[in-house]
Write a protein that holds these residues in place. Structure first.
Motif, short mmCIF file in Angstrom:
data_model
loop_
_atom_site.label_atom_id
_atom_site.label_comp_id
_atom_site.label_asym_id
_atom_site.label_seq_id
_atom_site.Cartn_x
_atom_site.Cartn_y
_atom_site.Cartn_z
N GLY A 126 0.83 -1.19 0.00
CA GLY A 126 0.00 0.00 0.00
C GLY A 126 0.86 1.24 0.00
N MET A 127 0.21 2.36 0.27
CA MET A 127 0.88 3.66 0.25
C MET A 127 0.23 4.56 1.29
N VAL A 128 1.05 5.33 1.99
CA VAL A 128 0.54 6.31 2.94
C VAL A 128 1.17 7.65 2.61
N LYS A 129 0.37 8.72 2.68
CA LYS A 129 0.86 10.07 2.41
C LYS A 129 0.90 10.86 3.70
N LEU A 130 2.11 11.32 4.06
CA LEU A 130 2.30 12.05 5.31
C LEU A 130 2.36 13.56 5.04
N PRO A 131 1.57 14.34 5.76
CA PRO A 131 1.59 15.79 5.56
C PRO A 131 2.81 16.46 6.17
N GLN A 132 3.49 15.74 7.08
CA GLN A 132 4.67 16.30 7.73
C GLN A 132 5.57 15.15 8.19
N ALA A 133 6.77 15.49 8.61
CA ALA A 133 7.72 14.47 9.05
C ALA A 133 7.26 13.84 10.37
N LEU A 134 7.55 12.54 10.51
CA LEU A 134 7.21 11.80 11.73
C LEU A 134 8.47 11.15 12.28
N ASP A 135 8.53 11.08 13.61
CA ASP A 135 9.64 10.38 14.25
C ASP A 135 9.43 8.87 14.15
N LYS A 157 10.06 9.19 9.22
CA LYS A 157 9.73 9.35 7.80
C LYS A 157 9.54 10.84 7.48
N PRO A 158 10.04 11.30 6.36
CA PRO A 158 9.81 12.70 5.95
C PRO A 158 8.41 12.85 5.37
N PRO A 159 7.95 14.08 5.15
CA PRO A 159 6.62 14.25 4.52
C PRO A 159 6.63 13.72 3.09
N GLY A 160 5.44 13.28 2.64
CA GLY A 160 5.32 12.75 1.28
C GLY A 160 4.73 11.35 1.28
N GLU A 161 4.81 10.68 0.15
CA GLU A 161 4.24 9.34 0.01
C GLU A 161 5.29 8.27 0.34
N HIS A 162 4.83 7.23 1.04
CA HIS A 162 5.72 6.15 1.45
C HIS A 162 5.02 4.81 1.23
N ARG A 163 5.76 3.89 0.65
CA ARG A 163 5.22 2.57 0.36
C ARG A 163 5.18 1.72 1.64
N LEU A 164 4.11 0.94 1.76
CA LEU A 164 3.93 0.03 2.88
C LEU A 164 3.92 -1.40 2.36
N ASP A 165 4.70 -2.27 2.96
CA ASP A 165 4.74 -3.67 2.54
C ASP A 165 4.56 -4.57 3.75
N TRP A 166 3.65 -5.51 3.63
CA TRP A 166 3.44 -6.52 4.68
C TRP A 166 3.63 -7.88 4.04
N ASP A 167 4.44 -8.71 4.65
CA ASP A 167 4.79 -10.01 4.08
C ASP A 167 3.73 -11.09 4.27
N GLY A 168 2.63 -10.75 4.94
CA GLY A 168 1.57 -11.74 5.14
C GLY A 168 1.78 -12.64 6.35
N MET A 169 2.75 -12.30 7.20
CA MET A 169 3.04 -13.09 8.40
C MET A 169 2.50 -12.38 9.64
N ASP A 170 2.23 -13.18 10.69
CA ASP A 170 1.82 -12.58 11.95
C ASP A 170 3.07 -12.25 12.77
N GLU A 171 2.89 -11.86 14.04
CA GLU A 171 4.01 -11.46 14.89
C GLU A 171 5.02 -12.58 15.10
#
Length: 238
Positions: A126-135, A157-171
């Motif tokens: 997926g993708m998430v768009k951040l309006p500002q930098a996050l720690d 993460k700096p502001p902007g779009e960032h890709r999210l990847d989940w491998d399909g595994m649990d904890e």
């Protein structure tokens, strides 16, 4: 026989009022016999001829009035033809969009939805768009029942779009079954925890022409409702 009076005649109705009155009567008669409800150009010319024949010879319709009446009808007729042309253009554009969208079948597209569909193998993206930098950008994966499956700390993460990847595994590193999962992203903004809109990738199964509204729709694997082609944010690489 019903006639149309010229300007200044015995009737207090204007020509356009009289024309409309005769049009309404004509429409009612045509609906009873043929079901037609449109006043065509030949009908207007017929009514105009009757007006000229039955006008008060001592107070005839002026040239400026006649020209204004004909211009009004020409404008209405032109708008009607333009609407028909726009309808044809819309149909052609819809067909062209559907043809172009057919090339998306089998490919992944990014849609504005936090619901991701996991296959038998692999995970989701997926993708998430951040309006500002996050720690610290935190991502949560939940099943359809809302139960937390996995938490991922993606760090600063700096502001902007960032890709999210989940491998399909649990904890514990165990593969999870196929199905729909919710991808949520959050972080601290001004000392308060805030969630951000997440978009996910989905595979295109087929293309629909919509419900006659000119929208091209995409059927996506694992999702109940189709998405508009115009809502697609990105097309994945082949």
């Amino acid at each position: 026989m019903t006639g149309i009076n010229g300007a200044g005649g015995a009737s207090n109705l204007t020509y356009l009022d009289q024309l409309k009155s005769m049009q309404d009567k004509k429409v009612q008669e045509e609906q009873k016999t043929t079901g037609q409800n449109e006043l065509k150009q030949e009908d207007f010319l017929s009514l105009l001829t009757k007006q000229l024949a039955q006008q008060d010879p001592f107070k005839p319709v002026g040239n400026d009035q006649m020209i204004a009446q004909m211009a009004s009808f020409a404008t209405v007729d032109g708008i009607s033809q333009m609407n028909d042309q726009f309808g044809s253009l819309n149909s052609a554009m819809t067909s062209s969009q559907a043809l172009q969208a057919s090339s998306l079948v089998g490919r992944d597209v990014l849609i504005p939805s936090a619901t991701a569909v996991k296959g038998i193998e692999g995970g989701v993206a997926g993708m998430v768009k951040l309006p500002q930098a996050l720690d610290n950008l935190m991502v949560r994966i939940e099943n359809e029942q809302g139960q937390l499956i996995k938490t991922m700390d993606l760090g600063a993460k700096p502001p902007g779009e960032h890709r999210l990847d989940w491998d399909g595994m649990d904890e514990n590193g165990n593969p999870l079954p196929e199905g729909r999962y919710q991808v949520k992203a959050a972080g601290l903004v001004g000392g308060e925890n805030r969630e951000f809109d997440v978009s996910t990738y989905a595979n295109v199964n087929s293309v629909l022409l919509g419900n006659g509204d000119g929208n091209v729709m995409l059927n996506l694997a694992g999702l109940d409702s189709p998405f508009k082609l115009a809502e697609v944010l990105e097309v994945g690489q082949v």
